[in-house]
Design a protein around this motif. Structure first.
Motif, PDB file in Angstrom:
ATOM      1  N   ALA A 115       0.792  -1.163  -0.049  1.00  0.00           N
ATOM      2  CA  ALA A 115      -0.021  -0.025   0.166  1.00  0.00           C
ATOM      3  C   ALA A 115       0.815   1.371   0.128  1.00  0.00           C
ATOM      4  O   ALA A 115       0.802   2.237  -0.629  1.00  0.00           O
ATOM      5  CB  ALA A 115      -0.802   0.050   1.290  1.00  0.00           C
ATOM      6  N   LEU A 116       1.906   1.292   0.710  1.00  0.00           N
ATOM      7  CA  LEU A 116       2.788   2.364   0.883  1.00  0.00           C
ATOM      8  C   LEU A 116       3.526   2.523  -0.574  1.00  0.00           C
ATOM      9  O   LEU A 116       3.707   3.879  -0.823  1.00  0.00           O
ATOM     10  CB  LEU A 116       3.872   2.243   2.069  1.00  0.00           C
ATOM     11  N   THR A 117       3.856   1.573  -1.096  1.00  0.00           N
ATOM     12  CA  THR A 117       4.764   1.606  -2.446  1.00  0.00           C
ATOM     13  C   THR A 117       3.771   2.131  -3.501  1.00  0.00           C
ATOM     14  O   THR A 117       4.334   3.017  -4.129  1.00  0.00           O
ATOM     15  CB  THR A 117       5.338   0.279  -2.651  1.00  0.00           C
ATOM     16  N   ALA A 118       2.695   1.879  -3.450  1.00  0.00           N
ATOM     17  CA  ALA A 118       1.703   2.530  -4.525  1.00  0.00           C
ATOM     18  C   ALA A 118       1.460   3.791  -3.932  1.00  0.00           C
ATOM     19  O   ALA A 118       1.211   4.780  -4.867  1.00  0.00           O
ATOM     20  CB  ALA A 118       0.395   1.751  -4.335  1.00  0.00           C
ATOM     21  N   ALA A 119       1.441   4.327  -2.844  1.00  0.00           N
ATOM     22  CA  ALA A 119       1.167   5.664  -2.420  1.00  0.00           C
ATOM     23  C   ALA A 119       2.015   6.721  -2.635  1.00  0.00           C
ATOM     24  O   ALA A 119       1.874   7.617  -2.849  1.00  0.00           O
ATOM     25  CB  ALA A 119       0.656   5.655  -0.703  1.00  0.00           C
ATOM     26  N   VAL A 120       3.389   6.037  -2.372  1.00  0.00           N
ATOM     27  CA  VAL A 120       4.662   7.049  -2.596  1.00  0.00           C
ATOM     28  C   VAL A 120       4.918   7.017  -3.993  1.00  0.00           C
ATOM     29  O   VAL A 120       5.485   8.175  -4.219  1.00  0.00           O
ATOM     30  CB  VAL A 120       5.944   6.676  -1.815  1.00  0.00           C
ATOM     31  N   ALA A 121       4.076   6.589  -5.124  1.00  0.00           N
ATOM     32  CA  ALA A 121       4.550   6.898  -6.271  1.00  0.00           C
ATOM     33  C   ALA A 121       4.099   8.408  -6.705  1.00  0.00           C
ATOM     34  O   ALA A 121       4.616   8.953  -7.747  1.00  0.00           O
ATOM     35  CB  ALA A 121       3.546   5.845  -7.221  1.00  0.00           C
ATOM     36  N   ASP A 122       3.179   9.038  -5.996  1.00  0.00           N
ATOM     37  CA  ASP A 122       2.657  10.127  -6.013  1.00  0.00           C
ATOM     38  C   ASP A 122       1.830  10.632  -4.778  1.00  0.00           C
ATOM     39  O   ASP A 122       0.734  10.682  -4.674  1.00  0.00           O
ATOM     40  CB  ASP A 122       1.721  10.364  -7.225  1.00  0.00           C
ATOM     41  N   PRO A 123       2.699  11.154  -3.835  1.00  0.00           N
ATOM     42  CA  PRO A 123       2.204  11.449  -2.432  1.00  0.00           C
ATOM     43  C   PRO A 123       1.220  12.470  -2.539  1.00  0.00           C
ATOM     44  O   PRO A 123       0.092  12.444  -1.692  1.00  0.00           O
ATOM     45  CB  PRO A 123       3.644  11.723  -1.622  1.00  0.00           C
ATOM     46  N   ALA A 124       1.440  13.407  -3.443  1.00  0.00           N
ATOM     47  CA  ALA A 124       0.600  14.277  -3.412  1.00  0.00           C
ATOM     48  C   ALA A 124      -0.873  14.199  -3.988  1.00  0.00           C
ATOM     49  O   ALA A 124      -1.862  14.991  -3.537  1.00  0.00           O
ATOM     50  CB  ALA A 124       1.219  15.754  -4.075  1.00  0.00           C
ATOM     51  N   ALA A 125      -0.893  13.105  -4.874  1.00  0.00           N
ATOM     52  CA  ALA A 125      -2.251  12.762  -5.640  1.00  0.00           C
ATOM     53  C   ALA A 125      -2.097  11.416  -5.501  1.00  0.00           C
ATOM     54  O   ALA A 125      -1.861  10.949  -6.785  1.00  0.00           O
ATOM     55  CB  ALA A 125      -2.204  13.584  -6.782  1.00  0.00           C
ATOM     56  N   PRO A 126      -2.253  10.456  -4.627  1.00  0.00           N
ATOM     57  CA  PRO A 126      -2.145   9.107  -4.850  1.00  0.00           C
ATOM     58  C   PRO A 126      -3.223   8.509  -5.636  1.00  0.00           C
ATOM     59  O   PRO A 126      -4.576   9.018  -5.672  1.00  0.00           O
ATOM     60  CB  PRO A 126      -2.181   8.659  -3.410  1.00  0.00           C
ATOM     61  N   SER A 127      -3.077   7.248  -6.119  1.00  0.00           N
ATOM     62  CA  SER A 127      -4.183   6.802  -7.064  1.00  0.00           C
ATOM     63  C   SER A 127      -5.125   6.292  -6.302  1.00  0.00           C
ATOM     64  O   SER A 127      -5.184   6.046  -5.422  1.00  0.00           O
ATOM     65  CB  SER A 127      -3.595   5.883  -8.064  1.00  0.00           C
ATOM     66  N   GLU A 128      -6.275   5.815  -6.999  1.00  0.00           N
ATOM     67  CA  GLU A 128      -7.492   5.424  -6.479  1.00  0.00           C
ATOM     68  C   GLU A 128      -6.941   4.005  -5.810  1.00  0.00           C
ATOM     69  O   GLU A 128      -7.348   3.687  -4.698  1.00  0.00           O
ATOM     70  CB  GLU A 128      -8.565   5.161  -7.228  1.00  0.00           C
ATOM     71  N   GLN A 129      -6.188   3.128  -6.510  1.00  0.00           N
ATOM     72  CA  GLN A 129      -5.765   2.044  -6.112  1.00  0.00           C
ATOM     73  C   GLN A 129      -4.893   2.189  -4.738  1.00  0.00           C
ATOM     74  O   GLN A 129      -4.965   1.389  -3.838  1.00  0.00           O
ATOM     75  CB  GLN A 129      -4.808   1.278  -7.223  1.00  0.00           C
ATOM     76  N   ALA A 130      -3.922   3.187  -4.755  1.00  0.00           N
ATOM     77  CA  ALA A 130      -3.249   3.423  -3.612  1.00  0.00           C
ATOM     78  C   ALA A 130      -4.144   3.879  -2.493  1.00  0.00           C
ATOM     79  O   ALA A 130      -3.794   3.175  -1.324  1.00  0.00           O
ATOM     80  CB  ALA A 130      -2.243   4.527  -3.731  1.00  0.00           C
ATOM     81  N   ARG A 131      -5.031   4.469  -2.702  1.00  0.00           N
ATOM     82  CA  ARG A 131      -5.929   5.172  -1.551  1.00  0.00           C
ATOM     83  C   ARG A 131      -6.566   3.837  -0.928  1.00  0.00           C
ATOM     84  O   ARG A 131      -6.820   3.712   0.320  1.00  0.00           O
ATOM     85  CB  ARG A 131      -6.892   6.019  -2.014  1.00  0.00           C
ATOM     86  N   ASN A 132      -7.129   3.027  -1.884  1.00  0.00           N
ATOM     87  CA  ASN A 132      -7.983   2.013  -1.341  1.00  0.00           C
ATOM     88  C   ASN A 132      -7.113   0.705  -0.782  1.00  0.00           C
ATOM     89  O   ASN A 132      -7.170   0.149   0.416  1.00  0.00           O
ATOM     90  CB  ASN A 132      -8.596   1.263  -2.675  1.00  0.00           C
ATOM     91  N   LEU A 133      -5.851   0.740  -1.265  1.00  0.00           N
ATOM     92  CA  LEU A 133      -4.756  -0.295  -0.462  1.00  0.00           C
ATOM     93  C   LEU A 133      -4.501   0.193   1.055  1.00  0.00           C
ATOM     94  O   LEU A 133      -4.492  -0.348   1.921  1.00  0.00           O
ATOM     95  CB  LEU A 133      -3.529  -0.488  -1.138  1.00  0.00           C
ATOM     96  N   LEU A 134      -4.259   1.800   1.102  1.00  0.00           N
ATOM     97  CA  LEU A 134      -3.991   2.204   2.526  1.00  0.00           C
ATOM     98  C   LEU A 134      -5.145   2.026   3.133  1.00  0.00           C
ATOM     99  O   LEU A 134      -5.147   1.669   4.594  1.00  0.00           O
ATOM    100  CB  LEU A 134      -3.492   3.555   2.144  1.00  0.00           C
ATOM    101  N   ASN A 135      -6.500   2.328   2.877  1.00  0.00           N
ATOM    102  CA  ASN A 135      -7.299   2.424   3.593  1.00  0.00           C
ATOM    103  C   ASN A 135      -7.884   1.243   4.110  1.00  0.00           C
ATOM    104  O   ASN A 135      -8.436   0.957   5.021  1.00  0.00           O
ATOM    105  CB  ASN A 135      -8.686   3.236   2.662  1.00  0.00           C
TER     106      ASN A 135
END
Length: 184
Positions: free
Chosen positions: A71-91
């Motif tokens: 989840a963090l790996t997906a989120a740090v790809a664009d910390p200012a605007a994480p993708s929907e997938q990254a947000r879902n994984l982190l959530n």
């Protein structure tokens, strides 16, 4: 912040908890490395980040931490605007815990609670990432060396840190520039 142990082989320690989890993968002269490739590495990481008393180094904790790292790996790809997938994984990681706030005789407290003790380390890393985002998402950065996979939270005074470590990646880049200038 981490207090590195003698057994921790990672090249960069001392970052915030969420970045510490990201940096359990790195590349060295022997190729890609993964501290969380088994329970012994999990035990080293938990000790290094000060969670050894709160979290068991067992298969369930490892499974949840690996999910949080994804989840963090997906989120740090664009910390200012994480993708929907990254947000879902982190959530998904965050959905399994909460902060319980209380007023005690010693003052206000906040205690992390999870629906399963094996999820605590993963939840704490995801919660820490939200703290870093709230502080300043532009300070969460990958190393400028394209061959490096490490991340850092830039706390430099001028906010211009580029390298995971000046001793490693920064020095290599300077040496390469010097060598290129010397050849021309």
């Amino acid at each position: 912040m981490s207090s590195a142990t003698a057994d921790d082989p990672r090249p960069l320690v001392g970052e915030p908890l969420s970045i510490e989890l990201l940096n359990t993968r790195w590349i060295d002269n022997n190729g890609p490395q993964d501290l969380l490739d088994g329970l012994p590495g999990l035990a080293v990481w938990l000790l290094s980040v000060g969670l050894e008393q709160r979290c068991d180094a067992d298969a369930a904790t490892l499974r949840h931490l690996l999910h949080a790292r994804e989840a963090l790996t997906a989120a740090v790809a664009d910390p200012a605007a994480p993708s929907e997938q990254a947000r879902n994984l982190l959530n998904d990681v965050l959905a399994h815990g909460r902060l319980r706030r209380a007023l005690t005789a010693d003052g206000p407290t906040a205690t992390a609670e999870t629906d399963d003790p094996a999820r605590l380390a993963a939840w704490l890393t995801a919660d820490d990432y939200l703290r870093l985002l709230a502080e300043d998402p532009t300070r969460i950065r990958p190393c400028a060396n394209p061959a490096c996979v490490l991340h850092f939270f830039d706390t430099s005074q001028n906010r211009r840190r580029r390298w995971c470590s000046m001793a490693a990646c920064g020095n290599r880049a300077k040496a390469a520039r010097h060598y290129a200038r010397a050849r021309t």
